[in-house]
Each structure stands twice: as C-alpha cells, then as structure tokens.
Design a protein around this motif. Structure first.
Motif, mmCIF file in Angstrom:
data_model
loop_
_atom_site.group_PDB
_atom_site.id
_atom_site.type_symbol
_atom_site.label_atom_id
_atom_site.label_comp_id
_atom_site.label_asym_id
_atom_site.label_seq_id
_atom_site.Cartn_x
_atom_site.Cartn_y
_atom_site.Cartn_z
ATOM 1 N N ALA A 9 37.281 40.155 40.679
ATOM 2 C CA ALA A 9 37.767 38.776 40.578
ATOM 3 C C ALA A 9 38.725 38.465 41.717
ATOM 4 O O ALA A 9 38.723 37.353 42.261
ATOM 5 N N TRP A 10 39.565 39.434 42.070
ATOM 6 C CA TRP A 10 40.473 39.191 43.193
ATOM 7 C C TRP A 10 39.691 39.085 44.501
ATOM 8 O O TRP A 10 39.950 38.206 45.327
ATOM 9 N N CYS A 11 38.739 39.977 44.686
ATOM 10 C CA CYS A 11 37.969 39.982 45.932
ATOM 11 C C CYS A 11 37.194 38.679 46.119
ATOM 12 O O CYS A 11 36.929 38.272 47.252
ATOM 13 N N SER A 12 36.841 38.021 45.018
ATOM 14 C CA SER A 12 36.108 36.751 45.105
ATOM 15 C C SER A 12 37.038 35.549 44.961
ATOM 16 O O SER A 12 36.585 34.423 44.753
ATOM 17 N N ASP A 13 38.365 35.775 45.068
ATOM 18 C CA ASP A 13 39.368 34.714 44.985
ATOM 19 C C ASP A 13 39.390 34.012 43.635
ATOM 20 O O ASP A 13 39.812 32.858 43.529
ATOM 21 N N ASP A 14 38.973 34.716 42.593
ATOM 22 C CA ASP A 14 39.023 34.150 41.250
ATOM 23 C C ASP A 14 40.267 34.590 40.481
ATOM 24 O O ASP A 14 40.476 34.157 39.340
ATOM 25 N N ALA A 15 41.070 35.468 41.075
ATOM 26 C CA ALA A 15 42.293 35.938 40.425
ATOM 27 C C ALA A 15 43.271 36.374 41.508
ATOM 28 O O ALA A 15 42.868 36.915 42.536
ATOM 29 N N SER A 16 44.547 36.134 41.277
ATOM 30 C CA SER A 16 45.572 36.550 42.233
ATOM 31 C C SER A 16 45.855 38.041 42.090
ATOM 32 O O SER A 16 45.495 38.667 41.088
ATOM 33 N N PHE A 17 46.521 38.587 43.100
ATOM 34 C CA PHE A 17 46.875 40.000 43.039
ATOM 35 C C PHE A 17 47.801 40.271 41.857
ATOM 36 O O PHE A 17 47.672 41.287 41.170
ATOM 37 N N ALA A 18 48.733 39.360 41.608
ATOM 38 C CA ALA A 18 49.647 39.527 40.482
ATOM 39 C C ALA A 18 48.885 39.534 39.157
ATOM 40 O O ALA A 18 49.164 40.349 38.271
ATOM 41 N N THR A 19 47.909 38.641 39.035
ATOM 42 C CA THR A 19 47.106 38.578 37.811
ATOM 43 C C THR A 19 46.346 39.881 37.590
ATOM 44 O O THR A 19 46.277 40.399 36.472
ATOM 45 N N VAL A 20 45.791 40.417 38.675
ATOM 46 C CA VAL A 20 45.025 41.658 38.576
ATOM 47 C C VAL A 20 45.939 42.818 38.175
ATOM 48 O O VAL A 20 45.597 43.635 37.320
ATOM 49 N N THR A 21 47.110 42.888 38.799
ATOM 50 C CA THR A 21 48.042 43.974 38.499
ATOM 51 C C THR A 21 48.526 43.901 37.061
ATOM 52 O O THR A 21 48.571 44.914 36.345
ATOM 53 N N ILE A 22 48.892 42.699 36.608
ATOM 54 C CA ILE A 22 49.348 42.525 35.227
ATOM 55 C C ILE A 22 48.213 42.840 34.251
ATOM 56 O O ILE A 22 48.417 43.485 33.220
ATOM 57 N N GLY A 23 47.004 42.396 34.604
ATOM 58 C CA GLY A 23 45.862 42.665 33.738
ATOM 59 C C GLY A 23 45.595 44.149 33.578
ATOM 60 O O GLY A 23 45.323 44.627 32.469
ATOM 61 N N ALA A 24 45.673 44.897 34.681
ATOM 62 C CA ALA A 24 45.470 46.349 34.610
ATOM 63 C C ALA A 24 46.548 47.001 33.758
ATOM 64 O O ALA A 24 46.272 47.932 32.992
ATOM 65 N N SER A 25 47.773 46.510 33.880
ATOM 66 C CA SER A 25 48.860 47.047 33.068
ATOM 67 C C SER A 25 48.623 46.789 31.584
ATOM 68 O O SER A 25 48.890 47.649 30.734
ATOM 69 N N ARG A 26 48.085 45.619 31.258
ATOM 70 C CA ARG A 26 47.785 45.314 29.860
ATOM 71 C C ARG A 26 46.692 46.218 29.308
ATOM 72 O O ARG A 26 46.757 46.663 28.155
ATOM 73 N N LEU A 27 45.681 46.477 30.121
ATOM 74 C CA LEU A 27 44.604 47.361 29.682
ATOM 75 C C LEU A 27 45.135 48.769 29.430
ATOM 76 O O LEU A 27 44.740 49.438 28.479
ATOM 77 N N GLN A 28 46.034 49.215 30.306
ATOM 78 C CA GLN A 28 46.609 50.544 30.128
ATOM 79 C C GLN A 28 47.475 50.582 28.869
ATOM 80 O O GLN A 28 47.464 51.572 28.123
ATOM 81 N N GLY A 29 48.223 49.512 28.619
ATOM 82 C CA GLY A 29 49.021 49.453 27.400
ATOM 83 C C GLY A 29 48.148 49.454 26.155
ATOM 84 O O GLY A 29 48.519 50.029 25.132
ATOM 85 N N MET A 30 46.991 48.839 26.262
ATOM 86 C CA MET A 30 46.057 48.805 25.147
ATOM 87 C C MET A 30 45.580 50.214 24.788
ATOM 88 O O MET A 30 45.347 50.532 23.610
ATOM 89 N N LEU A 31 45.439 51.070 25.781
ATOM 90 C CA LEU A 31 45.013 52.447 25.526
ATOM 91 C C LEU A 31 45.919 53.129 24.516
ATOM 92 O O LEU A 31 45.465 53.859 23.642
ATOM 93 N N ARG A 32 47.209 52.898 24.661
ATOM 94 C CA ARG A 32 48.181 53.599 23.809
ATOM 95 C C ARG A 32 48.069 53.184 22.346
ATOM 96 O O ARG A 32 48.554 53.891 21.464
ATOM 97 N N THR A 33 47.450 52.041 22.110
ATOM 98 C CA THR A 33 47.282 51.595 20.723
ATOM 99 C C THR A 33 45.991 52.111 20.110
ATOM 100 O O THR A 33 45.763 51.918 18.915
#
Length: 265
Positions: free
Chosen positions: A94-118
């Motif tokens: 999504a970032w590579c195609s300009d559909d998401a900002s770098f901040a959005t991608v970084t925050i999204g990855a962090s959320r996915l990692q947090g989801m793992l712990r649950t």
C-alpha cells in the motif's frame, strides 16, 4: 550551480523506501514460514479486513477483526502464521503504491504485532519451555527496522517446546557478552532482501569464532536473491523451512508442531 538540498532529499527518500521495502518483506522473512501457507477460500477476505483495520483510525478495529476471525473458526495459529504476514505484506505494498503513508504502515505493523500477544502465550511469555529444553537465539541485525517476522518465529519455536530468546540490533561486543552468559543450541538469523549481507556476516563471524559454537541458520526473503547467502554470510545452513533447520541441528524431537497453547482469549 547544483542544488545542495536535492541530494539530502533523495537520500531521505531512498532511506524511507528501504524501510518500507523491509516491512513489505518482513512478513515473509520469518525463517519458520509454514509450508503451504495458503488461505482457506472461505476466509481469504479476512486478509483485506485485517489490513484495513491495521490502517484504521480506531486501533480497536484490529481486535474486532480478530474476534470475527476466531468466531468464524479460524485457528490462532493460522491467524499468526498466515493471515498476519499476508496483511503486513499488503501494508508494504500500500505504501509502495501511494495508498498509505509510511507512518500508517509503521503503526499498522505495530498493531499487528500487538495482536499476536493476544492470540496466545507464545508471543507474550518467554517461560513456556521445560528446564531441559533446547535453547534458541533469534537475531536481527541492527539494520532491521521491524520485528514482526521475528516475533512470529519466536512463537513457532515456543510451540515446538524450545526456549527462545529474541534480540535485535546488538553491537558485536554485546553479542559476545551474551554468548558468554548462556549456551545456545541454535542461533537463527531472520533477514529480508533489504538487508546488507556485511552486517549479517559480522554476526555469524562473531558467533563462529567462539569455542564450540552453536549452528547458525539464516533464513527469510534474503534467500530469494540470486546469490549464495550461506557462503557470503558464513552461516552453517540457509533455509526458510523451520523443520529443515531443526533437523540440521539434530533437534529432531521438536520437528512436529504441537497444538496452539491457550492464551488470553
């Protein structure tokens, strides 16, 4: 006269591109990638839902999608080992195609990692193995920007009964001190295509110069390049198949994958 600000702008852009490229690859850089990680036809739409939730303004969206997936009968193991990596890859795309900002991608990855712990104790506890379990050390080089893949790998190892320690970005002298304080049966380095081989070679060399060193396994999308990663890094084995890695180390009793341990759900 040349514009002095232009080189800096290009450099910053290139660095950010490298970071997002790493994120796009990180989901696939798990050394323990599951064989045949295809999505069930009835549930493949959840990859898109999970990706959208990771990018949403409301952080609770990710957990809402998790709950719907579990209620639909999707196993926590499949969410962690198949759906989350697929969603992380879509974030990078999504970032590579300009559909998401770098901040959005970084925050999204962090959320996915947090989801793992649950999803289970494999990702939230390092005290799941027996006292005599083999000890594994997962390393990420200093240039690794995201840890999602390594966290997934740690969970897969713990499900097999191994003790796991995950460390990121150690200086070589710090790695040496770490190896002096504990004995490891295997060291696994998870790397993506965006990482340079020189730092990986330095890690391997530091480990191999010790007396009676543990086997060093390197895996991830770094192996997708048309180069001899094993030779160039000095690793004992290069593979993205966890069973192959454990078999190489003689840990054949830990090849089969046990059932997912109950977590916080």
């Amino acid at each position: 006269m040349s514009n002095p600000s232009k080189p800096e702008s290009v450099s910053a852009s290139d660095e950010e591109t490298d970071r997002v490229a790493h994120l796009a690859n990180q989901a696939l850089s798990v050394l323990a990638s599951r064989k045949g990680g295809t999505l069930p036809a009835l549930h493949d739409h959840y990859v898109g839902h999970l990706t959208d939730a990771a990018k949403a303004s409301d952080p609770a969206e990710v957990m809402a999608v998790r709950d719907r997936m579990l209620n639909d009968g999707i196993k926590p193991i499949d969410i962690s080992d198949v759906y989350i990596p697929a969603a992380a890859r879509l974030l990078g795309e999504a970032w590579c195609s300009d559909d998401a900002s770098f901040a959005t991608v970084t925050i999204g990855a962090s959320r996915l990692q947090g989801m793992l712990r649950t999803l289970g104790t494999e990702w939230s506890s390092s005290d799941l193995s027996s006292k005599d379990a083999p000890a594994s050390l997962i390393l990420l080089a200093k240039e690794a920007y995201h840890t999602l893949g390594a966290v997934i790998l740690a969970g897969q190892l713990r499900r097999r009964g191994l003790a796991v320690r995950l460390v990121i970005g150690l200086e070589l002298d710090e790695l040496e001190r770490l190896l002096e304080t504990a004995r490891y049966d295997v060291v696994l380095i998870s790397a993506s295509t965006s990482e340079r081989l020189e730092p990986l070679n330095s890690l391997v060399h530091k480990i191999k110069t010790r007396a009676d060193p543990p086997p060093v396994i390197i895996g991830g999308t770094v192996l997708d390049q048309n180069i001899d990663v094993k030779t160039l890094t000095g690793a004992d084995c290069a593979t993205s198949d966890l069973d192959e890695a454990l078999n190489y180390c003689g840990l054949t009793d830990y090849l089969s994958k046990p059932a997912h341990k109950a977590g916080q759900l």
